[in-house]
Design an enzyme around this catalytic site. Structure first.
Site, PDB file in Angstrom:
ATOM      1  N   ALA A  91       0.811  -1.224   0.000  1.00 24.77           N
ATOM      2  CA  ALA A  91       0.000   0.000   0.000  1.00 24.77           C
ATOM      3  C   ALA A  91       0.842   1.271   0.000  1.00 24.77           C
ATOM      4  O   ALA A  91       0.318   2.363  -0.148  1.00 24.77           O
ATOM      5  CB  ALA A  91      -0.924   0.011   1.205  1.00 24.77           C
ATOM      6  N   MET A  92       2.137   1.146   0.170  1.00 29.28           N
ATOM      7  CA  MET A  92       2.956   2.365   0.150  1.00 29.28           C
ATOM      8  C   MET A  92       3.055   2.894  -1.275  1.00 29.28           C
ATOM      9  O   MET A  92       3.434   2.161  -2.185  1.00 29.28           O
ATOM     10  CB  MET A  92       4.357   2.084   0.683  1.00 29.28           C
ATOM     11  CG  MET A  92       5.250   3.315   0.574  1.00 29.28           C
ATOM     12  SD  MET A  92       6.942   3.024   1.112  1.00 29.28           S
ATOM     13  CE  MET A  92       7.818   4.178   0.044  1.00 29.28           C
TER      14      MET A  92
END
Ligand SMILES: Cc1cc2nc3c(=O)[nH]c(=O)nc-3n(C[C@H](O)[C@H](O)[C@H](O)COP(=O)(O)OP(=O)(O)OC[C@H]3O[C@@H](n4cnc5c(N)ncnc54)[C@H](O)[C@@H]3O)c2cc1C
Lengths: 119, 514
Positions: A91-92
């Site tokens: 998700a980064m």
């Protein structure tokens, strides 16, 4: 009311700031005042040092492992940091060259890599 | 022979693209025209459940001036090259920095990032598109200007121009961002530079103080659209109040949302509670303090029983209502009385302030957001399911208890059918609510990715059939949402597109407009 100075350096023209000048829907490109191509003095793609980037971006998630894993004090290899920043990880989100240039990213990677474990 | 580009615009040959890239380089210099795979990598990753290859760009252009943008547009018109504009490029869960369609060129304005003006007295700012909230926050702080921002949850890394142009929201009294926009400069497809509202008038100093100008109001057509490239953006800032009191009201049953909304609506419409209140479900809160794996094993969505246990274990509400009071101590004391009386009547909700919750991290991040501080704690959402998949499902609801309950139940039911959890919240406007659900899934698991796609598709179909429209959507579903608003609106959008951008070079596909 007079307009205040912008942050940009070395402006060649006051046109940029006065809404008067570009007030019309202009017909020709030539009529538009040339703008200063120099980027603003505030953080653009160039950052002061690794600590600044860490504080203004990475730390919001990684400090004390608030959201993502702790990254300081783990001697993470600079090449790994570089790859994660440019490609993102799960998700980064990735960070673009327009946000952080190669030189600043190298400084950041070194900063993280050499940091002591304080957390 | 393999192409030297990672993608090409639809219908454009490599030779034509070569020529366009050469021309772009003449305008920007080689180092600001990106075509190498490693330079383009950061634009490719999205959170959507479709292959990233469907949204892979062909090149990125880093422009910093209006003049450069005009020249780029002339080149695009010449070769019919489509360009997708981003400002800070953090449209996460809506398409990120990737274009709507494979092969489009991304015009990246991140480096066009001067703060042109912040007026302390009139409380407004005029910025270029690449300015981030963090940059503006620091600027205001360094100069002690006493002004507050309103920011979306990705605050530090996002920016006011891109967020407002996509009609995003924040959590202060200025939370409905486009309401507080005032004056834009827009480069049109033919290179003309339009200043909206009072900005079109020579010698005017009211561009950032009066929105409407004269004649048809134009700013709206440059939001969620592809009719122009915004190069300056004006908006209002909130004077820092002398006192601020954030609070949370926790409720223990899903049905309680009826009561919450019925009590909240008059308080919002009458201005007693001035900010964009959030009614967050336990599963929107939980990732900050809990792990999904402690409550669910195996596939499928989390059960109601498990949610109840989680709520108990971590002292959450099933609904957690975050709001704040702003003003002088006297004003706050008076409004606090009204609020506590209204919510205290039924005895179902528990009202807590900073003193009561101590260092609760969920409260801390909401309190930061409601005063426009920089904070990225909400990214915890992605630790819930893992794997980096996310789409925001964002139907609009009336601020009426029965309606919110209906939308919540419907959403939960459809998510569960596809094995996904309800991570939802309502952001309260005056008469409306943005019902925001993060459809979280593991993008590294093909089965879950497929389920997420089908789930989202079904959510849109079912909701629109019931008359519920979506206010914003990721770029894999823009056509679908556009079709839910009917043929006449679509035709008007198309007519405007033809008139303003006859070659269709600007962001084809944005909001389903081509
Ligand atoms: C955990 C999390 C929480 C979030 N919370 C919120 C929230 O609270 N509120 C919210 O609104 N969003 C939220 N988002 C979604 C998104 O991240 C934000 O809306 C963010 O502000 C959008 O990115 P940006 O500001 O960088 O805009 P950009 O990505 O730069 O722009 C957004 C879009 O606007 C258009 N655009 C941009 N610049 C121009 C231009 N110069 N001319 C013409 N068109 C242009 C383009 O279509 C572009 O895709 C959240 C995302 C995550 C991951």
């Amino acid at each position: 009311m007079t307009r205040k100075k912008p942050m940009g350096r070395g402006r060649s023209s006051t046109f940029v700031l006065t809404p008067i000048v570009m007030a019309f829907v202009l017909d020709a490109i030539a009529q538009v005042a040339p703008e200063n191509p120099a980027p603003a003095s505030a953080p653009g793609a160039k950052w002061k040092n690794g600590a600044e980037v860490y504080a203004k971006i990475c730390g919001y998630c990684h400090e004390n492992g608030k959201v993502g894993p702790v990254i300081l004090g783990r001697q993470l290899p600079p090449a790994y940091i570089h790859a994660v920043v440019r490609n993102g990880s799960r998700a980064m989100p990735p960070f673009r060259f327009s946000e952080i240039d190669e030189e600043s990213l190298a400084k950041l990677a070194e900063y993280i890599s050499k940091s002591q474990n304080t957390q | 022979m393999a192409s030297k580009y990672i993608a090409l615009p639809k219908g454009i040959s490599e030779q034509t693209f070569d020529a366009a890239v050469r021309d772009f380089s003449r305008v920007l210099g080689d180092e600001s025209v990106l075509t190498a795979p490693e330079r383009l990598a950061p634009y490719i990753k999205t959170m959507m459940p479709v292959p990233d290859s469907e949204h892979t760009l062909s090149a990125a252009l880093m422009a910093t001036t209006v003049e450069q943008i005009q020249k780029i547009l002339a080149i695009c018109n010449k070769y019919k090259i489509p360009i997708w504009t981003i400002s800070t490029g953090k449209n996460l869960g809506y398409g990120s920095a990737a274009p709507a369609e494979r092969g489009q060129v991304v015009l990246d304005l991140k480096r066009m990032n001067r703060i042109l003006e912040v007026d302390k007295d009139l409380a407004y700012a005029l910025v270029e598109p690449g300015v981030t909230y963090q940059q503006l926050y620091d600027y205001i702080k360094e100069r002690n200007l006493g002004l507050w921002l309103s920011v979306p949850a990705p605050s530090a890394i996002a920016g006011p121009t891109g967020n407002t142009l996509d009609r995003g929201v924040g959590y202060t009294p200025y939370g409905e961002h486009f309401l507080f926009a005032c004056g834009m400069e827009v480069v049109l497809a033919n290179g003309d530079v339009l200043r909206t509202g009072m900005g079109s008038l020579p010698n005017s100093n009211t561009w950032q103080v009066f929105k409407w100008g004269y004649g048809p109001y134009l700013d709206g057509i440059f939001t969620q659209s592809n009719y122009g490239i915004v190069t300056k953006f004006g908006f209002w800032l909130m004077p820092a109040p002398s006192a601020y009191r954030p609070f949370v009201i926790r409720y223990q049953n899903e049905e309680d949302i009826e009561e919450i909304v019925e009590i909240m609506r008059p308080l919002r419409i009458n201005g007693v509670i001035p900010n964009a209140v959030v009614i967050a479900h336990a599963l929107y809160e939980a990732p900050v303090i809990a792990r999904r794996s402690d409550y669910v094993t195996g596939p499928g969505s989390i059960s109601d029983v498990a949610v109840r246990k989680l709520v108990k274990d971590h002292n959450l509400g099933i609904w957690n209502v975050y709001a704040a009071l702003y003003g002088t101590e006297e004003q706050i004391a008076l409004n606090w009385k009204i609020v506590t009386q209204a919510f205290g009547k039924s005895g179902r909700g528990q009202i807590l302030t900073q003193q009561d919750v101590g260092d609760d991290p969920a409260f801390a991040y909401r309190a930061a957001l409601m005063r426009g501080d920089m904070n990225l704690q909400e990214f915890s959402l992605y630790n819930w399911r893992g794997g980096g998949g996310s789409m925001w499902f964002a139907p609009v609801s009336q601020a009426r208890g029965s309606e919110t309950l209906k939308q919540m139940s419907l959403t939960k039911q459809i998510l569960a059918k596809h094995g996904l959890d309800y991570s939802g919240e309502f952001i309260v406007g005056m008469r409306d609510m943005h019902h925001i659900v993060d459809v979280l899934y593991d993008k590294t698991d093909p089965a879950q990715e497929k389920a997420a796609y089908q789930c989202f598709d079904e959510l849109l179909t079912v909701f629109s059939a019931q008359g519920y429209g979506t206010y914003r959507v990721n770029s894999a579903f823009m056509d679908k949402v556009a079709s839910t608003y009917g043929p006449v609106q679509r035709q008007v959008h198309k007519t405007l597109k033809k008139a303003l951008d006859p070659n269709g070079i600007l962001a084809p596909g944005k909001s389903g407009i081509r």
